[in-house]
Write an enzyme that holds these catalytic residues in place. Structure first.
Site: not given
Lengths: 395, 375
Positions: A125-126, A242, A380-382
């Protein structure tokens, strides 16, 4: 410099390979993740738990295997090349390390065994509607009332929450100071009154993620992990874990093999697509990118085995790993030509359903659509590029 | 040189645009897509009433005498609404073939049904083994008395589940990939020996595998000269390319607008994410891809009526541009919308999926690169 594996590592490889071949559930060989039941997800997990191999990344005292870094690498490679369904990441990869690092003895005693055995399904739950890339902007509130927290809020993108027994959750316990201060890490029983799980259907037609609504959910104060208001440290620790392993090199290798098989079977003007220069060059480029990533990962592992933890460089693994995975799914879809477009959801197939087009074309578009998520989730990759810019380049 | 639209073309655009806005919002579209039928006959009837189904046909046939530019205007607006009703196969592909090459009797027999909205057509040209080569045809047409008997399988025939009439490519003579020897045949879907396996496609449309088993047709079913079918088919597919390019720029425009709007309003770290330069540049790239695509779409639609060589090169070039730009814009729109872009609930993913199919439709980037290089 030396890239050969030692003889004892090759012995280890032979051992784990034959274990997988002999024990992996037959009905799950080649299974598509989208079609799995809760029992399917857990079947291999439970077999590994019995063998004591379910949590190679954990320290031995908590149930880990005591393998060397190289052995863990070999294990991942063999698992991927066989195509196993990996044990659920939420318990083994995410919460477990948090509990044995930050939890008290009581928490270690009740949380870790359930993760190892597969008895307890955890979800994460993030994210919240207003807190995605900016996780510290989360608003789900937990207020202490006697010896219970009362939790109110809204979580989103909660993967496989529909199967979860428990959720580890970031909540706001204080709005003083910087947003990072005042976050706490709480364990919540999904059966508590006031929790509602609502499915989110994604563009591939699958149900993997959910919204979780929490209304006056009462959580025992003893379910707090670490100190109140100090949960951000735990959150960051977990996100770091992660990222490692996200490169997915071995699984991408297998996917490229499959792509090549498909390109060999698909014909263009009567000749295999694989013999068509333009297409085979694209596969070659992908393979070269993947080789570079493999050696980057090996370099990371080598420094890890010398005791240097995965640094912000691991963001490279996430970015390049997901870009390669996405490119593979894209080329696989391209390879099957016109047969990329048929889409008959599993549920709509009657008894008389006949497959449309070649078997290898089935689901390739869904996989392509589904994989667009990989450059969005897990930071995200950003955001990963921001991490490299700030932490590595010092910008 | 003039890139402006005539008053009539502007009126046409406004009409289609407001029809789509008023009758085809995203929720209505999804209801249609999820219905058993998968298209709306009511909407189709309204297309007929508005004269859209008459656009490219000559006035003497009851049409509006439009050309590729009119089709482009219509398709772009239908693209903005992600309209699934089969305008492309019925009016542009099959209607176009009949209009350009049908005999007077064939036009007499078939165009009124298209214009009036009674008939829906599908172009059955690809085969399981043909990939993107329209000459790769195993379906056979054997002369039999005055007519022909057709046998074979057609693959992923768009709109075939809705169609009552088909145009089928079949080989009258020659080997599997010979460019000579093909014929285009009008086939009633209800004819004996025609069977279909219908299914949805990833972009919300429907298609079929069409099997022809000893389907007998008369000599009057053949469009154009026997053996000359490939030229007619390639021309039709190039017109199809002009149309899907227009549809795709409609999609891209909507995606770019939605993405800019989202990045202006979505706040993270206390500011709109659109204030981050890295995302600004990404949106600038999307915008440039869109503009380049618009240019190529205008170019191809102006050249569709030119000579064969010029038409082919224009179509191949435009299709490469649209394939690449559509993929880039679609992927980036999803990425910049984050998790929301991944949801079935938001229209962004649906534009992305349609653009993905357009990349393959009538041949993908690799196919048309090769065709362009050879032209």
């Amino acid at each position: 410099m030396d890239i050969e594996f030692a003889p004892q590592d090759e012995d280890f490889r032979a051992e784990v390979r034959s274990f997988i071949e002999e024990n992996y559930p037959k009905h799950l060989v080649g299974a598509d993740r989208g079609d799995l039941s809760k029992e399917d997800f857990l079947a291999w997990h439970k077999i590994l738990a019995k063998k004591g191999w379910v949590a190679p990344s954990w320290p031995e005292e908590f149930g880990g295997t005591g393998w060397t870094v190289t052995q863990k690498y070999i294990w991942n490679e063999e698992s991927a090349s066989f195509g196993t369904i990996p044990p659920l990441p939420f318990g083994i990869g995410m919460l477990g390390p948090v509990i044995y690092t930050f939890g008290n003895q009581e928490q270690k005693d009740w949380v870790l065994p359930g993760i190892l055995s597969g008895e307890t399904w955890w979800c994460q739950g993030y994210s919240e509607p207003g807190a995605g890339s900016d996780l510290a902007g989360l608003k789900t509130k937990a207020e202490l009332d006697g010896d219970e927290y009362v939790v109110n809020g809204h979580k989103i993108w909660t993967t496989l929450a529909q199967h979860a027994d428990w959720m580890f959750c970031l909540v706001r316990t204080s709005s003083e100071g910087k947003p990072q201060e005042g976050i706490s890490f709480l364990l919540i029983d999904m059966n508590t009154p006031g929790i509602e799980v609502k499915p989110i259907i994604t563009i591939d037609g699958g149900h993997e993620v959910n919204e979780v609504f929490l209304t006056d959910v009462r959580v025992p104060a003893k379910n707090l992990v670490g100190e109140q208001d100090k949960g951000w440290t735990i959150a960051k620790f977990l996100l770091g874990n992660e990222r490692s392993g996200i490169a997915g090199v071995a699984r991408s290798k297998k996917a490229i093999d499959r792509l090549r098989d498909i390109a060999r079977a698909e014909l263009e003007d009567g000749k295999p697509l694989l013999d068509c220069g333009a297409f085979s060059r694209k596969i070659a480029e992908l393979e070269i990118d993947l080789t570079a990533l493999e050696y980057t990962e090996l370099r990371t592992l080598a420094s890890e085995s010398k005791g240097q933890g995965p640094g912000p460089e691991s963001s490279i693994l996430k970015i390049k790993g997901t870009e390669i995975q996405q490119r593979i799914t894209e080329l696989t879809m391209e390879a099957v030509g016109n047969y990329a477009s048929p889409w008959v959801p599993q549920l709509d197939r009657g008894d008389n359903y006949l497959a449309i087009g070649p078997e290898h074309a089935e689901g390739v578009s869904q996989t392509y659509f589904n994989n667009r998520k990989t450059s969005i989730y897990g930071g995200s990759n950003e955001i990963q590029r921001n991490i490299i810019a700030k932490m590595v380049l010092g910008l | 040189m003039d890139f402006s639209f005539t008053e009539e073309q502007t009126l046409l655009r406004n009409m289609v645009q407001s029809f789509v806005q008023d009758n085809y919002d995203f929720d209505s579209r999804m209801k249609i897509v999820h219905s058993d039928e998968g298209m709306s006959h009511e909407i189709w009837g309204q297309f007929a009433e508005l004269g859209l189904l008459a656009a490219p046909f000559s006035e003497e046939m009851g049409g509006l005498d439009g050309g590729p530019i009119e089709t482009m205007v219509i398709m772009e607006e239908l693209g903005r609404g992600l309209v699934v009703e089969p305008y492309l196969p019925t009016v542009v592909l099959c209607g176009g073939i009949l209009n350009r090459h049908g005999s007077d009797a064939q036009k007499e027999a078939h165009l009124a049904g298209i214009i009036g909205g009674e008939d829906i057509w599908a172009l059955a040209y690809s085969e399981p083994q043909s990939r993107f080569n329209p000459a790769d045809v195993l379906t056979s047409a054997k002369a039999d008395g005055d007519g022909y008997v057709l046998n074979g399988t057609k693959a992923v025939v768009a709109a075939a589940p809705w169609a009552n009439k088909l145009i089928v490519s079949a080989r009258i003579s020659g080997d599997q990939r010979d460019s000579d020897g093909l014929g285009l045949f009008i086939v009633e879907k209800s004819a004996d020996g025609v069977s279909t396996q219908d299914y949805p496609t990833v972009d919300g449309n429907r298609a079929s595998e069409v099997t022809l088993e000893n389907v007998a047709v008369g000599a009057d079913a053949l469009v154009g000269a026997a053996g000359n079918g490939l030229a007619l088919l390639e021309e039709a597919l190039d017109h199809g390319i002009g149309a899907v390019c227009a549809e795709a720029i409609g999609h891209m425009k909507c995606l770019n607008d939605a993405t800019v709007e989202y990045c202006k309003t979505r706040k993270q770290f206390g500011v709109p994410i659109g204030s981050f330069q890295v995302l600004q540049h990404r949106m600038v790239d999307m915008f440039m891809e869109y503009e380049q695509s618009v240019s190529m779409t205008y170019m191809v639609n102006m050249k569709l009526s030119e000579g064969e060589a010029e038409r082919k090169k224009a179509a191949a070039g435009a299709k490469v541009q649209i394939g690449k730009s559509g993929r880039f814009v679609g992927q980036e729109a999803v990425q910049l919308h984050g998790g929301m872009g991944m949801t079935e609930e938001l229209n962004v993913g649906h534009y992305f999926k349609r653009l993905t199919v357009i990349d393959t439709q009538f041949g993908n980037v690799d196919h048309h690169l090769k065709r362009f290089a050879a032209a």
